[in-house]
Design a protein around this motif. Structure first.
Motif, PDB file in Angstrom:
ATOM      1  N   THR A  25       0.843  -1.195   0.000  1.00 38.99           N
ATOM      2  CA  THR A  25       0.000   0.000   0.000  1.00 38.99           C
ATOM      3  C   THR A  25       0.876   1.242   0.000  1.00 38.99           C
ATOM      4  O   THR A  25       1.891   1.306   0.693  1.00 38.99           O
ATOM      5  CB  THR A  25      -0.933   0.042   1.226  1.00 38.99           C
ATOM      6  OG1 THR A  25      -0.138  -0.050   2.407  1.00 38.99           O
ATOM      7  CG2 THR A  25      -1.917  -1.099   1.198  1.00 38.99           C
ATOM      8  N   ARG A  29      -3.292   3.755  -2.102  1.00 33.53           N
ATOM      9  CA  ARG A  29      -3.315   3.071  -3.400  1.00 33.53           C
ATOM     10  C   ARG A  29      -2.551   1.766  -3.248  1.00 33.53           C
ATOM     11  O   ARG A  29      -1.653   1.651  -2.437  1.00 33.53           O
ATOM     12  CB  ARG A  29      -2.684   3.932  -4.484  1.00 33.53           C
ATOM     13  CG  ARG A  29      -3.460   5.218  -4.754  1.00 33.53           C
ATOM     14  CD  ARG A  29      -2.801   5.985  -5.849  1.00 33.53           C
ATOM     15  NE  ARG A  29      -3.093   5.355  -7.119  1.00 33.53           N
ATOM     16  CZ  ARG A  29      -3.694   5.983  -8.127  1.00 33.53           C
ATOM     17  NH1 ARG A  29      -4.045   7.224  -8.014  1.00 33.53           N
ATOM     18  NH2 ARG A  29      -3.924   5.362  -9.252  1.00 33.53           N
ATOM     19  N   HIS A  60      -9.589  -2.927  -9.208  1.00 34.71           N
ATOM     20  CA  HIS A  60     -10.376  -1.695  -9.126  1.00 34.71           C
ATOM     21  C   HIS A  60     -11.870  -2.005  -9.209  1.00 34.71           C
ATOM     22  O   HIS A  60     -12.674  -1.452  -8.456  1.00 34.71           O
ATOM     23  CB  HIS A  60      -9.963  -0.701 -10.211  1.00 34.71           C
ATOM     24  CG  HIS A  60     -10.528   0.662  -9.995  1.00 34.71           C
ATOM     25  ND1 HIS A  60     -11.728   1.043 -10.531  1.00 34.71           N
ATOM     26  CD2 HIS A  60     -10.065   1.714  -9.275  1.00 34.71           C
ATOM     27  CE1 HIS A  60     -11.983   2.286 -10.165  1.00 34.71           C
ATOM     28  NE2 HIS A  60     -10.992   2.720  -9.403  1.00 34.71           N
ATOM     29  N   ILE A  65     -10.461   0.036  -5.164  1.00 37.37           N
ATOM     30  CA  ILE A  65      -9.224   0.761  -4.836  1.00 37.37           C
ATOM     31  C   ILE A  65      -8.355   0.818  -6.085  1.00 37.37           C
ATOM     32  O   ILE A  65      -8.093  -0.208  -6.709  1.00 37.37           O
ATOM     33  CB  ILE A  65      -8.464   0.060  -3.690  1.00 37.37           C
ATOM     34  CG1 ILE A  65      -9.323   0.049  -2.425  1.00 37.37           C
ATOM     35  CG2 ILE A  65      -7.135   0.752  -3.424  1.00 37.37           C
ATOM     36  CD1 ILE A  65      -8.722  -0.738  -1.283  1.00 37.37           C
ATOM     37  N   PRO A  66      -7.896   2.019  -6.461  1.00 38.01           N
ATOM     38  CA  PRO A  66      -7.045   2.115  -7.647  1.00 38.01           C
ATOM     39  C   PRO A  66      -5.688   1.435  -7.427  1.00 38.01           C
ATOM     40  O   PRO A  66      -5.144   1.468  -6.326  1.00 38.01           O
ATOM     41  CB  PRO A  66      -6.855   3.619  -7.858  1.00 38.01           C
ATOM     42  CG  PRO A  66      -7.567   4.312  -6.767  1.00 38.01           C
ATOM     43  CD  PRO A  66      -8.172   3.308  -5.858  1.00 38.01           C
ATOM     44  N   ASN A  68      -1.860   1.470  -8.212  1.00 40.31           N
ATOM     45  CA  ASN A  68      -0.846   2.435  -8.590  1.00 40.31           C
ATOM     46  C   ASN A  68       0.197   1.833  -9.531  1.00 40.31           C
ATOM     47  O   ASN A  68       0.539   2.426 -10.541  1.00 40.31           O
ATOM     48  CB  ASN A  68      -0.167   2.980  -7.330  1.00 40.31           C
ATOM     49  CG  ASN A  68       0.742   4.139  -7.598  1.00 40.31           C
ATOM     50  OD1 ASN A  68       0.438   4.981  -8.433  1.00 40.31           O
ATOM     51  ND2 ASN A  68       1.856   4.201  -6.900  1.00 40.31           N
TER      52      ASN A  68
END
Length: 86
Positions: A25, A29, A60, A65-66, A68
């Motif tokens: 994390t 992201r 996603h 949650i995007p 990265n």
């Protein structure tokens, strides 16, 4: 739990024989490190691209949650073991 979802997504991609996933994390992201064993008859750059896209889209869409970054390392190219005839 996130690593299990990512592993499921990666293992469904044609050409991936084995995979290990680590989730990290960063500022709310997610980033992933994937180590895979691929089939020998696969275009590896294309496979890496597909893994990155599928992982981003799947995570996603599933948990919102995007993602990265997705780092993919091909640790081995392995052929199917042949049955021995005796």
């Amino acid at each position: 739990a996130v690593e299990a979802l990512a592993l499921r997504a990666v293992r469904q991609i044609k050409g991936v024989k084995e995979a290990q996933i680590r989730a990290l994390t960063e500022n709310e992201r997610l980033s992933f490190q994937a180590e895979i064993v691929s089939s020998p008859d696969i275009n590896i750059p294309q496979l890496i691209y597909e893994i990155r896209q599928e992982l981003r889209d799947y995570i996603h869409a599933t948990i919102g949650i995007p993602v990265n970054n997705v780092e993919v390392t091909v640790t081995k190219v392995s052929a199917e073991p042949r049955a021995r005839v005796e």
